[in-house]
Design a protein around this motif. Sequence first.
Motif, PDB file in Angstrom:
ATOM      1  N   LEU A 297      -9.126 -11.976  -1.772  1.00  0.00           N
ATOM      2  CA  LEU A 297      -9.579 -10.748  -1.112  1.00  0.00           C
ATOM      3  C   LEU A 297     -10.144  -9.770  -2.140  1.00  0.00           C
ATOM      4  O   LEU A 297     -11.178  -9.145  -1.916  1.00  0.00           O
ATOM      5  N   ALA A 298      -9.448  -9.639  -3.265  1.00  0.00           N
ATOM      6  CA  ALA A 298      -9.924  -8.715  -4.302  1.00  0.00           C
ATOM      7  C   ALA A 298     -11.278  -9.159  -4.843  1.00  0.00           C
ATOM      8  O   ALA A 298     -12.160  -8.336  -5.095  1.00  0.00           O
TER       9      ALA A 298
ATOM     10  N   TYR B  28      -4.936  -2.059   4.711  1.00  0.00           N
ATOM     11  CA  TYR B  28      -4.270  -2.494   5.935  1.00  0.00           C
ATOM     12  C   TYR B  28      -5.155  -3.569   6.554  1.00  0.00           C
ATOM     13  O   TYR B  28      -6.360  -3.610   6.308  1.00  0.00           O
ATOM     14  N   THR B  29      -4.558  -4.421   7.372  1.00  0.00           N
ATOM     15  CA  THR B  29      -5.326  -5.471   8.024  1.00  0.00           C
ATOM     16  C   THR B  29      -5.555  -5.109   9.493  1.00  0.00           C
ATOM     17  O   THR B  29      -4.594  -4.877  10.224  1.00  0.00           O
TER      18      THR B  29
ATOM     19  N   GLN C 251      -5.505  -2.582  -1.622  1.00  0.00           N
ATOM     20  CA  GLN C 251      -5.484  -3.053  -0.239  1.00  0.00           C
ATOM     21  C   GLN C 251      -4.934  -1.964   0.666  1.00  0.00           C
ATOM     22  O   GLN C 251      -3.922  -1.337   0.333  1.00  0.00           O
TER      23      GLN C 251
ATOM     24  N   VAL D  46      -9.288  -7.369   6.390  1.00  0.00           N
ATOM     25  CA  VAL D  46      -8.314  -6.830   5.445  1.00  0.00           C
ATOM     26  C   VAL D  46      -9.012  -5.684   4.696  1.00  0.00           C
ATOM     27  O   VAL D  46      -9.736  -5.908   3.737  1.00  0.00           O
TER      28      VAL D  46
ATOM     29  N   HIS E  67       7.488  13.021  -6.891  1.00  0.00           N
ATOM     30  CA  HIS E  67       6.987  13.397  -5.583  1.00  0.00           C
ATOM     31  C   HIS E  67       6.610  14.855  -5.632  1.00  0.00           C
ATOM     32  O   HIS E  67       7.460  15.717  -5.813  1.00  0.00           O
TER      33      HIS E  67
ATOM     34  N   TYR F 119       2.572  10.954  -4.775  1.00  0.00           N
ATOM     35  CA  TYR F 119       3.570  10.175  -5.513  1.00  0.00           C
ATOM     36  C   TYR F 119       2.973   9.121  -6.452  1.00  0.00           C
ATOM     37  O   TYR F 119       3.710   8.376  -7.086  1.00  0.00           O
TER      38      TYR F 119
END
Lengths: 225, 225
Positions: free
Chosen positions: A55-56, A78-79, A76, A94, A222, A148
């Motif tokens: 995918l990358a 979300y699919t 990535q 993806v 955070h 974060y």
Amino acid sequence: MPAFHTYKNPALATDLVVFGYQDKALSVLLLNRKEAPFKNGWTLPGAFVGLEETLAEACRRILDTKLGLRSIYLEQLYTFDTPNRDPRGRVISVAHFALVSQGKLTAVAGKMANDVRWFPVTDIPVLGFDHRQILSAAQERLRAKILYQPVGFELLDENFTMPELQDLYECILGHSIDRRNFRRKILDAGFVELTGEKKEGLQNRPADYYNFNKKLLPQHFHLNL
Amino acid sequence: MPAFHTYKNPALATDLVVFGYQDKALSVLLLNRKEAPFKNGWTLPGAFVGLEETLAEACRRILDTKLGLRSIYLEQLYTFDTPNRDPRGRVISVAHFALVSQGKLTAVAGKMANDVRWFPVTDIPVLGFDHRQILSAAQERLRAKILYQPVGFELLDENFTMPELQDLYECILGHSIDRRNFRRKILDAGFVELTGEKKEGLQNRPADYYNFNKKLLPQHFHLNL
């Protein structure tokens, strides 16, 4: 189709949300399509994933050949699999997002597109497929993540002033932040350092330049902004 | 394969990390495989995704037919695509994770498995495919998420005492938390409320029962534990 199972496979694609930042505006890179579906319409850049590539690798191929962008931050997202999200058939995407300092790079339309252009996220045209939904998910991820993880620095030049960093955070978070609180919380988080250089302004007094130092990054932080 | 593009599609699957919690232990549900690859080995439950079903539907199908579990919390985790992650060929897996209070439900092995069993996350056998990596990613997501979304309550019974909630957080985060700080931070976050009932103990004085109230949930919170 591989012979080892009896399911028909949905087609597999990836779509890319490339965020850029320049002149106090967060933008996203959109392609104008040469071909149907959504011919002459705007969409996120994307491609089908080849059987031999990860995918990358598919994302890097899009960035390289469709946009002329190399060596930028990629993650990535979300699919996406809503039925009928692609009028041509069942395609699962993806989605990934990428971050770039617009000042560093110029996007160039590959031969598959009429045009490629940065649009401010506050002024996005109608998008083909489910790309509005993908873009919204990417914005939400970026808003959460900037609190974060030090992803914001991918969008800036190497050296930046505290007001420039605050502009970026306000732009992504969508609300203003008290100047002193911002400065204190960023310095408390401990991952930026003074470069020793100053930005000469026309109207204001010179502002200190900072840069991001990965070595100073705490394991967890955070920012409560 | 759909006719509208010329790529060969990787096969598309989903694998499920089902977390359960009982007796102060976080566990994960593993299947013992009846067939190759990894015959008689332990893996996460999974399945190929059908052309007509969504990813969530494929997950529900696995939960229902392979595990006998219904109506539990489900979330997409990440899409795994390392080449050769499946010895049978190119398979991309959109992994999901699910959360269940073990006391509420009993998992039952479907006909495809020799056995299905809860394993404490501190004592996981060798797993087939890249499932150790998927499990690690799910644990990391759960650790992060429990600080800013009320997912922990999915693992508990409806009513719980403050020590029981603290046990859950300590178990997931992997470190102990000061009792008074934990109590104060949870009450400050504002999304649990007293039920008015008490748990009668043999040795200790009765502990107040709380439950999670979605209506009290603030738009954003971050527990600094």
